[in-house]
Design an enzyme around this catalytic site. Sequence first.
Site, PDB file in Angstrom:
ATOM      1  N   LYS A  14      -1.732 -31.155  50.762  1.00 60.18           N
ATOM      2  CA  LYS A  14      -0.777 -31.570  49.729  1.00 60.18           C
ATOM      3  C   LYS A  14      -0.698 -33.092  49.633  1.00 60.18           C
ATOM      4  CE  LYS A  14       2.759 -29.453  51.679  1.00 60.18           C
ATOM      5  NZ  LYS A  14       2.166 -28.760  52.840  1.00 60.18           N
ATOM      6  N   ARG A  89      11.171 -26.020  49.918  1.00 58.58           N
ATOM      7  CA  ARG A  89      10.544 -25.205  50.948  1.00 58.58           C
ATOM      8  C   ARG A  89      11.365 -23.968  51.273  1.00 58.58           C
ATOM      9  NH1 ARG A  89       7.368 -29.641  53.563  1.00 58.58           N
ATOM     10  NH2 ARG A  89       6.141 -28.729  55.227  1.00 58.58           N
ATOM     11  N   ARG A 128      -6.008 -33.999  63.367  1.00 61.75           N
ATOM     12  CA  ARG A 128      -5.516 -35.095  62.518  1.00 61.75           C
ATOM     13  C   ARG A 128      -4.973 -36.269  63.344  1.00 61.75           C
ATOM     14  NH1 ARG A 128      -1.504 -33.856  57.629  1.00 61.75           N
ATOM     15  NH2 ARG A 128      -0.161 -32.930  59.218  1.00 61.75           N
ATOM     16  N   ARG A 161       0.675 -37.123  65.052  1.00 65.64           N
ATOM     17  CA  ARG A 161       2.064 -36.833  64.720  1.00 65.64           C
ATOM     18  C   ARG A 161       2.647 -35.939  65.816  1.00 65.64           C
ATOM     19  NH1 ARG A 161       2.351 -34.779  58.504  1.00 65.64           N
ATOM     20  NH2 ARG A 161       3.616 -33.179  59.487  1.00 65.64           N
ATOM     21  N   ARG A 172       5.692 -24.144  62.544  1.00 68.70           N
ATOM     22  CA  ARG A 172       5.598 -24.575  61.142  1.00 68.70           C
ATOM     23  C   ARG A 172       4.985 -23.480  60.268  1.00 68.70           C
ATOM     24  NH1 ARG A 172       2.364 -29.897  62.137  1.00 68.70           N
ATOM     25  NH2 ARG A 172       2.319 -30.195  59.876  1.00 68.70           N
TER      26      ARG A 172
HETATM   27  P1  ADP Z   1       3.420 -30.404  56.535  1.00 75.50           P
HETATM   28  O1  ADP Z   1       3.378 -29.819  55.163  1.00 75.50           O
HETATM   29  O2  ADP Z   1       2.080 -30.771  57.052  1.00 75.50           O
HETATM   30  O3  ADP Z   1       4.186 -29.577  57.512  1.00 75.50           O
HETATM   31  P2  ADP Z   1       5.352 -32.513  55.793  1.00 75.50           P
HETATM   32  O4  ADP Z   1       5.099 -33.959  55.989  1.00 75.50           O
HETATM   33  O5  ADP Z   1       5.497 -32.026  54.393  1.00 75.50           O
HETATM   34  O6  ADP Z   1       4.129 -31.815  56.535  1.00 75.50           O
HETATM   35  O7  ADP Z   1       6.656 -32.073  56.595  1.00 75.50           O
HETATM   36  C1  ADP Z   1       6.825 -32.384  57.942  1.00 75.50           C
HETATM   37  C2  ADP Z   1       8.115 -31.797  58.460  1.00 75.50           C
HETATM   38  O8  ADP Z   1       9.220 -32.388  57.768  1.00 75.50           O
HETATM   39  C3  ADP Z   1       8.290 -30.301  58.250  1.00 75.50           C
HETATM   40  O9  ADP Z   1       7.665 -29.541  59.266  1.00 75.50           O
HETATM   41  C4  ADP Z   1       9.822 -30.186  58.287  1.00 75.50           C
HETATM   42  O10 ADP Z   1      10.280 -30.257  59.610  1.00 75.50           O
HETATM   43  C5  ADP Z   1      10.258 -31.446  57.570  1.00 75.50           C
HETATM   44  N1  ADP Z   1      10.413 -31.194  56.128  1.00 75.50           N
HETATM   45  C6  ADP Z   1       9.641 -31.704  55.132  1.00 75.50           C
HETATM   46  N2  ADP Z   1      10.034 -31.246  53.925  1.00 75.50           N
HETATM   47  C7  ADP Z   1      11.080 -30.406  54.168  1.00 75.50           C
HETATM   48  C8  ADP Z   1      11.909 -29.583  53.345  1.00 75.50           C
HETATM   49  N3  ADP Z   1      11.746 -29.532  52.016  1.00 75.50           N
HETATM   50  N4  ADP Z   1      12.879 -28.860  53.952  1.00 75.50           N
HETATM   51  C9  ADP Z   1      13.067 -28.898  55.271  1.00 75.50           C
HETATM   52  N5  ADP Z   1      12.304 -29.623  56.113  1.00 75.50           N
HETATM   53  C10 ADP Z   1      11.322 -30.379  55.572  1.00 75.50           C
END
Ligand code: ADP
Length: 214
Positions: A14, A89, A128, A161, A172
């Site tokens: 994404k 999400r 990564r 990370r 996740r």
């Molecule tokens: P990825 O899609 O690789 O998991 P992101 O950078 O989008 O990575 O998100 C990293 C973390 O940030 C998620 O695992 C969650 O803990 C938090 N996060 C991101 N977006 C949201 C959201 N919309 N609602 C709740 N937690 C979120």
Amino acid sequence: MLNIILMGPPGAGKGTQAKKLIAKYNIPHISTGDMFREAIKEGTPLGKLAASYINDGHLVPDDVTIGLVKERLSKDDCANGYLLDGFPRTIPQAEALEVIAKEIGREVKYVIDIETPKEELVRRICGRRVCKKCGAPYHIINIKPKVDGICDICGGELVQRPDDNEEALTVRLDAYVKQTKPLLEFYKNKGLLTTFDGSNSSDLTPKLIAFLGE
Ligand code: ADP
Ligand code: ZN
């Protein structure tokens, strides 16, 4: 109007696609993950709260996340549209977004779902590395830096990370299946959903641009 949501499991690409799309279309990239990581880096109260969820793979609570996005979407640079990456999400987040989007007069037009096989997600995430300074992404096998452990672009240190390990990834992926996947049905029913294959990231960008238009 390009009011876009990018969806897909962790590691689907994404963020990578978002960066390519905003270089082409003049809309802001709104990544809740990036916003949380920024807050963590700055050590703000939001960052401290977010870290306690993110580092072991859990979602940050809806009220916190919704408040953050609401504030961001009301800024002027969203006048031509927006590219949401990693939000919504959960169903409550999607419902809140409906209200916010109506309020600002920019309702969601496209929901792009990037599907990638699970083995590939694990391979991408566990290998990564990201630049501590500028955030540029690398991979220990596929996207090696010129000098081991150093960012090609800014010379910053490459790190993993805290949530890019197998244990947090399991949490996740589980959160994705239980909390995020139901959104696919939600947007499909509204006629907004289009699914793309994310296994080859360089093939995907031209397809997305063809879909969204010049
Ligand atoms: P990825 O899609 O690789 O998991 P992101 O950078 O989008 O990575 O998100 C990293 C973390 O940030 C998620 O695992 C969650 O803990 C938090 N996060 C991101 N977006 C949201 C959201 N919309 N609602 C709740 N937690 C979120
Ligand atoms: Zn860098």
